[in-house]
Every structure is written in C-alpha cells, then in structure tokens.
Design a protein around this motif. Structure first.
Motif, PDB file in Angstrom:
ATOM      1  N   SER A 171      24.340 -22.047  83.419  1.00 21.01           N
ATOM      2  CA  SER A 171      24.372 -20.586  83.348  1.00 21.01           C
ATOM      3  C   SER A 171      25.353 -20.118  82.301  1.00 21.01           C
ATOM      4  O   SER A 171      26.099 -20.909  81.730  1.00 21.01           O
ATOM      5  CB  SER A 171      24.745 -20.007  84.713  1.00 21.01           C
ATOM      6  OG  SER A 171      26.015 -20.479  85.097  1.00 21.01           O
ATOM      7  N   ALA A 172      25.358 -18.801  82.084  1.00 21.59           N
ATOM      8  CA  ALA A 172      26.225 -18.217  81.068  1.00 21.59           C
ATOM      9  C   ALA A 172      27.677 -18.142  81.540  1.00 21.59           C
ATOM     10  O   ALA A 172      28.519 -17.621  80.829  1.00 21.59           O
ATOM     11  CB  ALA A 172      25.709 -16.832  80.682  1.00 21.59           C
ATOM     12  N   TYR A 283      26.606 -14.947  76.401  1.00 15.71           N
ATOM     13  CA  TYR A 283      25.179 -15.206  76.275  1.00 15.71           C
ATOM     14  C   TYR A 283      24.710 -14.702  74.926  1.00 15.71           C
ATOM     15  O   TYR A 283      24.851 -13.511  74.629  1.00 15.71           O
ATOM     16  CB  TYR A 283      24.504 -14.423  77.410  1.00 15.71           C
ATOM     17  CG  TYR A 283      23.027 -14.555  77.537  1.00 15.71           C
ATOM     18  CD1 TYR A 283      22.404 -15.783  77.445  1.00 15.71           C
ATOM     19  CD2 TYR A 283      22.244 -13.434  77.804  1.00 15.71           C
ATOM     20  CE1 TYR A 283      21.029 -15.884  77.600  1.00 15.71           C
ATOM     21  CE2 TYR A 283      20.874 -13.532  77.961  1.00 15.71           C
ATOM     22  CZ  TYR A 283      20.279 -14.765  77.853  1.00 15.71           C
ATOM     23  OH  TYR A 283      18.926 -14.865  78.010  1.00 15.71           O
ATOM     24  N   HIS A 421      18.230 -18.618  72.802  1.00 20.00           N
ATOM     25  CA  HIS A 421      19.407 -18.207  73.568  1.00 20.00           C
ATOM     26  C   HIS A 421      20.454 -19.303  73.517  1.00 20.00           C
ATOM     27  O   HIS A 421      20.109 -20.478  73.419  1.00 20.00           O
ATOM     28  CB  HIS A 421      19.045 -18.023  75.047  1.00 20.00           C
ATOM     29  CG  HIS A 421      18.159 -16.858  75.295  1.00 20.00           C
ATOM     30  ND1 HIS A 421      17.193 -16.864  76.263  1.00 20.00           N
ATOM     31  CD2 HIS A 421      18.103 -15.658  74.696  1.00 20.00           C
ATOM     32  CE1 HIS A 421      16.574 -15.697  76.261  1.00 20.00           C
ATOM     33  NE2 HIS A 421      17.097 -14.952  75.319  1.00 20.00           N
ATOM     34  N   GLN A 423      23.948 -20.276  75.955  1.00 16.95           N
ATOM     35  CA  GLN A 423      24.705 -19.859  77.137  1.00 16.95           C
ATOM     36  C   GLN A 423      25.896 -20.774  77.332  1.00 16.95           C
ATOM     37  O   GLN A 423      25.832 -21.952  76.983  1.00 16.95           O
ATOM     38  CB  GLN A 423      23.869 -20.011  78.407  1.00 16.95           C
ATOM     39  CG  GLN A 423      22.664 -19.164  78.532  1.00 16.95           C
ATOM     40  CD  GLN A 423      22.048 -19.312  79.929  1.00 16.95           C
ATOM     41  OE1 GLN A 423      22.746 -19.329  80.929  1.00 16.95           O
ATOM     42  NE2 GLN A 423      20.745 -19.415  79.992  1.00 16.95           N
ATOM     43  N   THR A 432      26.993 -26.404  73.365  1.00 17.02           N
ATOM     44  CA  THR A 432      26.390 -25.215  73.966  1.00 17.02           C
ATOM     45  C   THR A 432      25.026 -25.589  74.543  1.00 17.02           C
ATOM     46  O   THR A 432      24.467 -26.624  74.178  1.00 17.02           O
ATOM     47  CB  THR A 432      26.205 -24.116  72.902  1.00 17.02           C
ATOM     48  OG1 THR A 432      25.665 -22.950  73.527  1.00 17.02           O
ATOM     49  CG2 THR A 432      25.241 -24.539  71.799  1.00 17.02           C
TER      50      THR A 432
END
Ligand SMILES: Cc1cc2nc3c(=O)[nH]c(=O)nc-3n(C[C@H](O)[C@H](O)[C@H](O)COP(=O)(O)OP(=O)(O)OC[C@H]3O[C@@H](n4cnc5c(N)ncnc54)[C@H](O)[C@@H]3O)c2cc1C
Length: 516
Positions: A171-172, A283, A421, A423, A432
């Motif tokens: 998750s972020a 994010y 994306h 996160q 990342t």
C-alpha cells in the motif's frame, strides 16, 4: 496422513467419485453448505481479469478451520483438486479453477477473532473484509489513547484482508509500515493432506501474538506467501496494527514540467520525502485515475488538459496541529525544490466529480467499490529500483503504443486508458512498487485480445528490466519457470508437500494435475 485404500472409481473427477465426495462433505458441513447446482457453479469460472477458468464440480462453504480440514481430507483421500476462494478480487485470475474440483468458498469464515490492544495486533478469518478490519481496529486504542488501524491496500472495502496479506499486498503507507506480508505475525494453515500448521512466533509454545514476524529456526513462512493457495488454505491470520494520528492532511502536488520530465520530478520528490521520513502515505497517480471516473457522457479527451499524466497524492499526519504544520512546511519546501506545486484538491474534486477528501482512502475501505472504471481494471505490478523507473517507462510507453492503443488515430498514448502508479517507496526511496494499469472492456473481443497480448508483453518487459513481480498476475506466471533453480525448488517443495498435486494444481505451472 496416508490416504485410505480406495477403488479406482472413488478417485479423481469421475461422476461416481464426485457423488461420494459430495455426500461426505454434506455429512460434515450440512447439506446446505455444499452444492453442485449449475446456477451456483457458474458464478466461479469468471472474474474481472483476462483469464477464464472452468466450472468447479462442487462448491463447499466451511465455517471453521476444522471444517476446512475435513473438506481437504476428503479431497485428498478421493484425489479431487481444491481451489480456495476468499473474495475473488485478485488480478491474476488465480481463484478460477482450471481443472474443476472443489471450490472452497470461505465467506462463512468472517469473524474477527481477537484484537490485542497491548500487542497491537488483530486476528482475522479469511472473509473479514478491509472495511471491517479497519472499523474493528479503530474501536481499540494504544499508546496515548490513539485509535489503532491496519495497513490496508488501496482496494475495495469488500476485499479480504487475510488474502491480501498472504498474497503479498502492498500500500501507499508501505514507506511508513512496510509491505503487508512484513506485518504478518501468526498464521494458521490447512496443508494439502489436511494437517494444521501454525506459522509465526505463535508456533512456539506459550508465545501467542507477540508482534514479531518469524517463527523458530529456519522460518518456513515465506513458502506460503504469494503461493495463491497451492501450499494450503490459510484460515486465520494475526497482523500488526499501528496508531492512527489525530491530525492528517491530504495534498495533491502537480509537477510544472510535462511528460517524462514530470515523472523525473515526481521520482526526485519520492526519493527526498522517503529520506526525510515525513509522509504517512505517498502515491504517484496517473491521469487515467481521473479519466476513468468521468461520467459516461463526458469525453476524456475534453479533460486531458486539466489532469496531469503524473502527479503525487500525499498524506501527512501529526499528533498535534503544530507537528503537522512543521511537516507541511518541510514538505512544501521539498516539493518546490522538485518543481511540484500543491493544487486545490477541492476544486479539482468538484470539477471532475470525484472524492478527493483526506479521508478518501478510509472511505474507500468502507465503500463497496474503489472506483467506477470504464470496463474492467487489470494491473500488473512489481518492485523496482526508484532511480531506474524512467528506463522502464520508456519500454512501457512503447508497448502501450504498439499493443494497447487501438488503431484509431484519434486515440493518443495519453488517451489509451493505461497509466502508471508508484506507491510506498521502501528503504529510503531506493525501491518502489510500480504498477501499470489497463482499463478494458471484457465484452469486446478486440479488447480481450489486446489485453492478453499487452499483459504478456508487460511481463516480459518487467523480467527484462529486473522488476520483481509483486504477485502472480496475468502475464507473469508463464515466466516463472525461467527462474531456474529457484523455480525447480518451489516445484520440489510443492511436490513434497502435495505429492498428489490436489491443492490448487493450476496456480503456477508446477507440473499439471497428479490427481485422478
Ligand atoms: C480495483 C482494485 C485495486 C487493487 N489495489 C490493490 C493495491 O493497491 N494493493 C494490493 O496489494 N492489492 C490490490 N488489489 C488486489 C486485491 O485487493 C487483493 O487481491 C485482495 O485483497 C486479496 O484478496 P482476493 O479477494 O483477491 O483473494 P482471492 O481472489 O479470493 O484469492 C487470491 C488467491 O489466493 C488463493 N486464496 C484465496 N483464499 C485463500 C486462503 N484463505 N488461503 C490461501 N490461499 C487463498 C486463491 O485461490 C487465489 O489463488 C486491488 C484489487 C482491485 C480489484
């Protein structure tokens, strides 16, 4: 456990054998919790991914670890494959049976078994969904009376927390608390032969839920993570909780440069924020996040100029308003140095009609859906070095233009309904998660073909660049045999634990079914 001697007709996917298996499961669970009704079976062979499965022969709904054990023992004795199913929102189509057999739907296992305030842990069954995990944890507090919260993915409130953790979710907020599998304390697994295994510190006598991640000796928990059910069925998990700070603020930061240069600025900002260890949540968004949420009557092309291809969503948190203010000062200075400017989130939200409130990620967990994408949403994701993301992006763009973008000349790369994306950067921003999203229409055969070809190309691209796959995904599992010794060992361990290959025989290409 030795399988009892059975006649040939009592083994495998024969009609007679399945009838016997049905009766035996009904005797344990109750007749209403096992079904061979086609109207029920048909619900389990498709999901939102580009993968298609086969109907299971039976669907069983156990309600306890012991009932799961009983179903697995029956399956093992009669050599019928088993596929576990928690909420079915994975991106690899991995909960779809490929050989039939028994689909073990865990939706009756929906209990929060314990919250340990002092140990800061919560213990869950497989069908406790993210929304409830968050709400339950929040009823308890620790430290200076701060409410507790779990680390949750940016997915639906209706997705299984347990399954997200055992499938190596992220998750972020990973930069703050680590990836989800790093926050697992204890697990209970039913193995392919029906034995029950405890993993984590609780496997040692009298330890319980001490919030550390490992069991005694060589820790074998890793074999069960991201195994997608081929090593057994997880029936209980204990995960770490974290204190929730009272003051939070959301920022939407937009680079002043465009295209690849904008991405470089976002990466620099990620890198520096991670080293300063300031943010709760970070994010890197993409333009399609907003474009896919436009109401149907609005044409995405008319909104492109308002929505940058790359932008950063950030949440800062503090115990006091003063702490938050200091963090804000430092963050906005860093943003300015990296060429990022805070945008008015409320105005943007009103303009395109999406929720961009600071609590949006908590509200997502409470709502049934994360977004209103056009068609189906498929991602392929991995872990990668932050400084090398621009190289990966060049190849990604090439794949989008060659394989994903329709031949319609009015559709540009930007309008091809795909985006990236990043996160929760890990290790001071050295690594990342990188996620490539594709929105497609499963009812359109051309889109289905484009999706499959593109995802295969993406998997190849990630392997070429050395981006480790986050999960087993469409476009990735075919590539795993190339890992050589690593993959051979996975197959050997699987063969040792499950010589009949009944436990989710099709999840990875580990040798086909050995049953029946
Ligand atoms: C819109 C959207 C956004 C998402 N964003 C993120 C994100 O940002 N981060 C992230 O980490 N994830 C994300 N996901 C993925 C999703 O949330 C996870 O896949 C989910 O939480 C895991 O549960 P599941 O319902 O997918 O499991 P299922 O689909 O039910 O199962 C996944 C696999 O595990 C096996 N399995 C099921 N139950 C068990 C069990 N009890 N024991 C052992 N094996 C089992 C299944 O056979 C299957 O192979 C997103 C998904 C969607 C749809």
């Amino acid at each position: 456990m030795e399988a009892p001697e059975l006649k040939q007709a009592e083994l495998g996917l024969t009609t007679d054998n399945l009838r016997i298996v049905h009766e035996k499961i009904a005797a344990v669970l109750g007749r209403q919790w096992v079904s061979d009704d086609p109207a029920v079976l048909t619900c389990y062979f498709r999901d939102f991914t580009a993968r298609v499965g086969k109907w299971p022969n039976l669907v069983a709904l156990p309600s306890t670890t012991e009932e799961v054990q009983a179903v697995v023992r029956i399956a093992h004795a009669h050599r019928v494959p088993v596929v576990p199913y928690s909420t079915g929102f994975n991106h690899g189509g991995t909960a779809l049976p490929q050989w039939g057999g028994i689909l073990v739907d865990l939706k009756r296992m929906d209990k929060v078994l314990a919250v340990d305030e002092e140990g800061m842990t919560i213990t869950l069954q497989p069908y406790v969904q993210n929304a409830r995990t968050y709400a339950m944890a929040n009823c308890f507090s620790a430290l200076q009376g701060l409410p507790l919260k779990p680390a949750l993915p940016m997915t639906m409130g209706s997705a299984s927390t347990l399954c997200n953790y055992v499938s190596r979710g992220f998750s972020a907020i990973a930069g703050k608390h680590g990836g989800h599998s790093e926050n697992i304390v204890n697990m209970t697994w039913v193995l392919p032969d029906g034995e029950i295994l405890k993993l984590g510190p609780g496997s040692f006598p009298n330890v319980g839920d001490v919030p550390v991640q490992f069991g005694p000796g060589p820790d074998i928990s890793g074999m069960f993570i991201s195994a997608d059910g081929m090593m057994g069925i997880c029936t209980e998990i204990t995960i770490k909780l974290f204190p929730e700070q009272a003051h939070e603020k959301l920022y939407y930061l937009v680079p002043s440069r465009q295209g690849d240069e904008a991405l470089e600025d976002c990466i620099e900002f990620f890198y520096r924020m991670s080293q300063a260890n300031l943010m709760l949540f970070i994010y890197k968004m993409c333009h399609t996040d907003a474009l896919v949420m436009l109401p149907d009557e609005m044409n995405p092309a008319d909104f492109m100029h308002m929505i940058p291809e790359h932008a950063v969503m950030l949440i800062l948190a503090g115990l006091t308003p003063e702490e938050l203010e200091i963090k804000e000062q430092i963050t906005l200075n860093l943003a300015q140095e990296c060429g990022l400017t805070p945008a008015d989130v409320e105005m943007l939200a009103q303009m395109i009609g999406i929720n961009m409130h600071k609590d949006m990620f908590k509200k997502i967990y409470q709502a049934g859906k994360v977004m209103k994408p056009k068609g189906s949403f498929q991602w392929i994701a991995g872990y990668y070095r932050l400084d090398r993301v621009p190289e990966l992006m060049k190849d990604y763009k090439d794949i989008v233009v060659r394989y994903w973008k329709p031949s319609d000349p009015r559709i540009s790369y930007e309008l091809a309904m795909s985006g990236t994306h990043m996160q929760g950067p890990l290790q001071f921003g050295r690594a990342t998660t990188i996620e490539f999203d594709f929105w497609w229409d499963p009812g359109n055969p051309e889109d289905v073909k484009r999706a499959i070809v593109t995802l295969r190309q993406m998997g190849e691209m990630m392997m070429r660049h050395g981006a480790i796959f986050a999960k087993n995904l469409v476009g990735t599992y075919e590539l795993l045999p190339r890992l050589g010794v690593y993959y051979d060992l996975v197959c050997r361990v699987k063969a040792m634990m499950d010589p009949l290959n009944i436990m989710h025989p099709d999840v990875m290409p580990v040798g086909g079914p050995g049953f029946g």
